[in-house]
Design a protein around this motif. Structure first.
Motif, PDB file in Angstrom:
ATOM      1  N   GLU A 162      28.494 -33.519 -11.063  1.00 35.66           N
ATOM      2  CA  GLU A 162      27.437 -33.244 -12.035  1.00 35.66           C
ATOM      3  C   GLU A 162      27.453 -31.803 -12.536  1.00 35.66           C
ATOM      4  O   GLU A 162      27.190 -31.548 -13.698  1.00 35.66           O
ATOM      5  CB  GLU A 162      26.063 -33.523 -11.406  1.00 35.66           C
ATOM      6  N   ASP A 163      27.764 -30.863 -11.660  1.00 34.39           N
ATOM      7  CA  ASP A 163      27.635 -29.452 -12.015  1.00 34.39           C
ATOM      8  C   ASP A 163      28.975 -28.747 -12.236  1.00 34.39           C
ATOM      9  O   ASP A 163      29.111 -27.559 -11.986  1.00 34.39           O
ATOM     10  CB  ASP A 163      26.822 -28.725 -10.947  1.00 34.39           C
ATOM     11  N   VAL A 164      29.976 -29.474 -12.748  1.00 34.85           N
ATOM     12  CA  VAL A 164      31.274 -28.857 -13.001  1.00 34.85           C
ATOM     13  C   VAL A 164      31.089 -27.742 -14.040  1.00 34.85           C
ATOM     14  O   VAL A 164      30.313 -27.878 -14.988  1.00 34.85           O
ATOM     15  CB  VAL A 164      32.320 -29.906 -13.466  1.00 34.85           C
ATOM     16  N   THR A 165      31.769 -26.619 -13.827  1.00 27.33           N
ATOM     17  CA  THR A 165      31.606 -25.467 -14.714  1.00 27.33           C
ATOM     18  C   THR A 165      32.827 -25.289 -15.621  1.00 27.33           C
ATOM     19  O   THR A 165      33.909 -25.809 -15.327  1.00 27.33           O
ATOM     20  CB  THR A 165      31.427 -24.177 -13.903  1.00 27.33           C
ATOM     21  N   GLU A 166      32.631 -24.525 -16.691  1.00 29.94           N
ATOM     22  CA  GLU A 166      33.744 -24.205 -17.583  1.00 29.94           C
ATOM     23  C   GLU A 166      34.851 -23.482 -16.826  1.00 29.94           C
ATOM     24  O   GLU A 166      36.027 -23.749 -17.037  1.00 29.94           O
ATOM     25  CB  GLU A 166      33.270 -23.338 -18.746  1.00 29.94           C
ATOM     26  N   ALA A 167      34.468 -22.580 -15.945  1.00 25.76           N
ATOM     27  CA  ALA A 167      35.454 -21.813 -15.177  1.00 25.76           C
ATOM     28  C   ALA A 167      36.301 -22.737 -14.306  1.00 25.76           C
ATOM     29  O   ALA A 167      37.526 -22.551 -14.203  1.00 25.76           O
ATOM     30  CB  ALA A 167      34.753 -20.762 -14.317  1.00 25.76           C
ATOM     31  N   GLU A 168      35.682 -23.741 -13.686  1.00 33.26           N
ATOM     32  CA  GLU A 168      36.428 -24.690 -12.854  1.00 33.26           C
ATOM     33  C   GLU A 168      37.396 -25.516 -13.695  1.00 33.26           C
ATOM     34  O   GLU A 168      38.540 -25.750 -13.291  1.00 33.26           O
ATOM     35  CB  GLU A 168      35.462 -25.623 -12.114  1.00 33.26           C
TER      36      GLU A 168
END
Length: 72
Positions: free
Chosen positions: A26-32
């Motif tokens: 749910e909380d995947v980030t742009e950086a990841e």
């Protein structure tokens, strides 16, 4: 609700190629996502009909909502 990460790359022939990851957190980030795409490019582990993946193009998270209907 199901989320799918779609990572788009350009291959050697300049065509877009997508890699999809189902059930992304749910909380995947742009950086990841950027880091994952960089690893995919660096390791060169995917082959396409247009040659190796050469560059990041774009990425998105698609949400899919479905409602089950009782029809039996």
């Amino acid at each position: 609700m199901s989320k799918t990460l779609v990572m788009n790359f350009l291959n050697e022939s300049g065509k877009k190629t997508a890699i999809r990851v189902n059930n992304v957190k749910e909380d995947v980030t742009e950086a990841e996502v950027k880091a994952a795409m960089d690893v995919i490019l660096a390791k060169n582990i995917f082959a396409t009909t247009g040659g190796d993946l050469k560059a990041k193009d774009s990425a998105q998270v698609d949400d899919k909502n479905s409602t089950e209907l009782a029809v039996k």
